[in-house]
Design a protein around this motif. Structure first.
Motif, PDB file in Angstrom:
ATOM      1  N   GLU A   6     -27.474  90.278 -59.037  1.00  0.00           N
ATOM      2  CA  GLU A   6     -26.393  89.638 -59.787  1.00  0.00           C
ATOM      3  C   GLU A   6     -26.627  89.752 -61.292  1.00  0.00           C
ATOM      4  N   ILE A   7     -27.869  89.587 -61.703  1.00  0.00           N
ATOM      5  CA  ILE A   7     -28.191  89.687 -63.127  1.00  0.00           C
ATOM      6  C   ILE A   7     -27.973  91.109 -63.638  1.00  0.00           C
ATOM      7  N   VAL A   8     -28.481  92.084 -62.875  1.00  0.00           N
ATOM      8  CA  VAL A   8     -28.342  93.486 -63.275  1.00  0.00           C
ATOM      9  C   VAL A   8     -26.882  93.915 -63.245  1.00  0.00           C
ATOM     10  N   ARG A   9     -26.165  93.491 -62.205  1.00  0.00           N
ATOM     11  CA  ARG A   9     -24.746  93.856 -62.084  1.00  0.00           C
ATOM     12  C   ARG A   9     -23.959  93.332 -63.281  1.00  0.00           C
ATOM     13  N   ASN A  10     -24.311  92.167 -63.779  1.00  0.00           N
ATOM     14  CA  ASN A  10     -23.601  91.592 -64.923  1.00  0.00           C
ATOM     15  C   ASN A  10     -23.891  92.319 -66.230  1.00  0.00           C
ATOM     16  N   GLU A  11     -24.989  93.086 -66.272  1.00  0.00           N
ATOM     17  CA  GLU A  11     -25.291  93.892 -67.453  1.00  0.00           C
ATOM     18  C   GLU A  11     -24.470  95.180 -67.480  1.00  0.00           C
ATOM     19  N   ALA A  12     -23.910  95.575 -66.335  1.00  0.00           N
ATOM     20  CA  ALA A  12     -23.227  96.861 -66.210  1.00  0.00           C
ATOM     21  C   ALA A  12     -21.753  96.752 -66.592  1.00  0.00           C
ATOM     22  N   LEU A  13     -21.178  97.898 -66.923  1.00  0.00           N
ATOM     23  CA  LEU A  13     -19.757  97.983 -67.225  1.00  0.00           C
ATOM     24  C   LEU A  13     -18.934  97.814 -65.949  1.00  0.00           C
ATOM     25  N   PRO A  14     -17.697  97.352 -66.052  1.00  0.00           N
ATOM     26  CA  PRO A  14     -16.809  97.316 -64.890  1.00  0.00           C
ATOM     27  C   PRO A  14     -16.593  98.720 -64.333  1.00  0.00           C
ATOM     28  N   ARG A  15     -16.070  98.789 -63.135  1.00  0.00           N
ATOM     29  CA  ARG A  15     -15.930 100.070 -62.434  1.00  0.00           C
ATOM     30  C   ARG A  15     -15.124 101.086 -63.240  1.00  0.00           C
ATOM     31  N   ARG A  16     -13.928 100.723 -63.693  1.00  0.00           N
ATOM     32  CA  ARG A  16     -13.072 101.676 -64.397  1.00  0.00           C
ATOM     33  C   ARG A  16     -13.712 102.145 -65.692  1.00  0.00           C
ATOM     34  N   GLN A  17     -14.306 101.237 -66.451  1.00  0.00           N
ATOM     35  CA  GLN A  17     -14.977 101.639 -67.684  1.00  0.00           C
ATOM     36  C   GLN A  17     -16.174 102.539 -67.395  1.00  0.00           C
ATOM     37  N   SER A  18     -16.853 102.268 -66.291  1.00  0.00           N
ATOM     38  CA  SER A  18     -18.003 103.101 -65.916  1.00  0.00           C
ATOM     39  C   SER A  18     -17.552 104.520 -65.595  1.00  0.00           C
ATOM     40  N   ILE A  19     -16.457 104.657 -64.852  1.00  0.00           N
ATOM     41  CA  ILE A  19     -15.943 105.995 -64.530  1.00  0.00           C
ATOM     42  C   ILE A  19     -15.538 106.733 -65.800  1.00  0.00           C
ATOM     43  N   GLU A  20     -14.906 106.026 -66.729  1.00  0.00           N
ATOM     44  CA  GLU A  20     -14.513 106.656 -67.993  1.00  0.00           C
ATOM     45  C   GLU A  20     -15.743 107.132 -68.761  1.00  0.00           C
ATOM     46  N   LEU A  21     -16.795 106.323 -68.774  1.00  0.00           N
ATOM     47  CA  LEU A  21     -18.036 106.718 -69.443  1.00  0.00           C
ATOM     48  C   LEU A  21     -18.643 107.948 -68.769  1.00  0.00           C
ATOM     49  N   ILE A  22     -18.681 107.937 -67.445  1.00  0.00           N
ATOM     50  CA  ILE A  22     -19.242 109.077 -66.703  1.00  0.00           C
ATOM     51  C   ILE A  22     -18.458 110.356 -67.024  1.00  0.00           C
ATOM     52  N   LYS A  23     -17.140 110.255 -67.101  1.00  0.00           N
ATOM     53  CA  LYS A  23     -16.325 111.429 -67.416  1.00  0.00           C
ATOM     54  C   LYS A  23     -16.579 111.922 -68.838  1.00  0.00           C
ATOM     55  N   GLU A  24     -16.794 110.998 -69.766  1.00  0.00           N
ATOM     56  CA  GLU A  24     -17.098 111.404 -71.142  1.00  0.00           C
ATOM     57  C   GLU A  24     -18.438 112.135 -71.204  1.00  0.00           C
ATOM     58  N   VAL A  25     -19.441 111.588 -70.534  1.00  0.00           N
ATOM     59  CA  VAL A  25     -20.761 112.224 -70.533  1.00  0.00           C
ATOM     60  C   VAL A  25     -20.682 113.576 -69.820  1.00  0.00           C
ATOM     61  N   ALA A  26     -19.852 113.662 -68.783  1.00  0.00           N
ATOM     62  CA  ALA A  26     -19.714 114.920 -68.038  1.00  0.00           C
ATOM     63  C   ALA A  26     -19.285 116.069 -68.948  1.00  0.00           C
ATOM     64  N   LYS A  27     -18.481 115.763 -69.962  1.00  0.00           N
ATOM     65  CA  LYS A  27     -18.019 116.819 -70.880  1.00  0.00           C
ATOM     66  C   LYS A  27     -19.188 117.468 -71.607  1.00  0.00           C
ATOM     67  N   THR A  28     -20.245 116.699 -71.845  1.00  0.00           N
ATOM     68  CA  THR A  28     -21.394 117.249 -72.574  1.00  0.00           C
ATOM     69  C   THR A  28     -22.204 118.200 -71.714  1.00  0.00           C
ATOM     70  N   TRP A  29     -22.005 118.143 -70.393  1.00  0.00           N
ATOM     71  CA  TRP A  29     -22.756 119.021 -69.494  1.00  0.00           C
ATOM     72  C   TRP A  29     -21.980 120.272 -69.135  1.00  0.00           C
TER      73      TRP A  29
END
Length: 265
Positions: free
Chosen positions: A241-264
């Protein structure tokens, strides 16, 4: 969890007993000798696909014994210490998974999986067996009743390169994004600028089952630990629960993953 091989042999013996057949009579029904039936039931000969197909056909079991063999084959590719956990994965309704160093095994491509195992810890044969086992485990996400997989990963995983492996991370991100957009998979990212947080203590997974039971898995450089102890589960659930609360919500996480994917790419 019981040994899958012994379970299958027990079921074969129970089937024959329920039919009130001797080993000779059972053998005639499936076109095998009584000595062959005896050797299978006592574990002296492996139950082959042909043998189990004959059993399923002769007794109308709906292919159950062939499916057992498929599961056993998957387990046999896995290290002994991991087989109990694979059984948990296959039966769980929910998997809550935190990873600090690598993407979770259920979300890895073959090349990424091989890279995580390379570097001298395993022999070449061990690497190939472990990769085959890891890829086979992913089938649970594609079945008709997949578990709900909720993943939290440290943001550093997304930017850590695999040296001398061109295209590997781009390929891995394609799979990660596809999985993350599935209804039964949630991926959450702890941003790299979070600083120190409780997840830095290490990886863990909590599996939940239809009867409410929970089993946890954690590993390190030397071994893996599987526990059902209520005290341990409660501590890991609080950590989750503590770790999950440090993480971004699902949609924001997917957007971040897609942004990082562009660098690869």
């Amino acid at each position: 969890m019981g040994n899958v091989t012994e379970f299958m042999l027990d079921e074969l013996r129970l089937l024959r007993s329920a039919q009130k057949l001797s080993q000779d009579e059972f053998g005639r029904r499936i076109n095998y000798s009584a000595s062959h039936v005896s050797a299978v039931e006592t574990g002296q000969r492996p139950p082959t696909a042909d043998y189990l197909t004959a059993v399923d056909g002769a007794f109308g079991t709906g292919g159950v014994f062939c499916r057992m063999l498929t599961r056993l084959a998957k387990l046999d590719n896995a290290p002994v210490w991991l087989r109990e956990w694979i059984e948990c994965e296959q039966e769980a309704t929910t998997l809550r998974w935190f990873e600090l160093a690598y993407l979770p095994g259920l979300l890895q491509t073959e090349r990424y999986a091989r890279a995580t195992l390379s570097g001298g810890r395993f022999t070449a044969d061990e690497i190939e067996r472990n990769v085959a086992s890891r890829l086979a485990r992913q089938a649970i996400l594609d079945r008709d009743d997949p578990p709900q997989l909720v993943v939290v990963i440290d943001g550093g995983i997304l930017t850590r390169p695999v040296l001398d492996a061109p295209g590997l991370m781009a390929e891995q991100f394609d799979l990660l994004i596809a999985r993350a957009e599935s209804e039964h998979v949630q991926v959450h990212v702890v941003p790299r600028d979070t600083g120190m947080y409780l997840g830095l203590a290490g990886q863990f997974i909590i599996a939940e089952f239809t009867d409410g039971r929970r089993v946890a898995h954690a590993d390190n450089q030397l071994n893996a630990q599987i526990t059902e102890a209520p005290v341990d589960i409660a501590r890991l659930a609080r950590t989750w629960e503590i770790v999950r609360n440090e993480a971004l919500p699902r949609r924001q996480s997917i957007e971040l993953i897609k942004e990082v994917a562009k660098t690869w790419n």
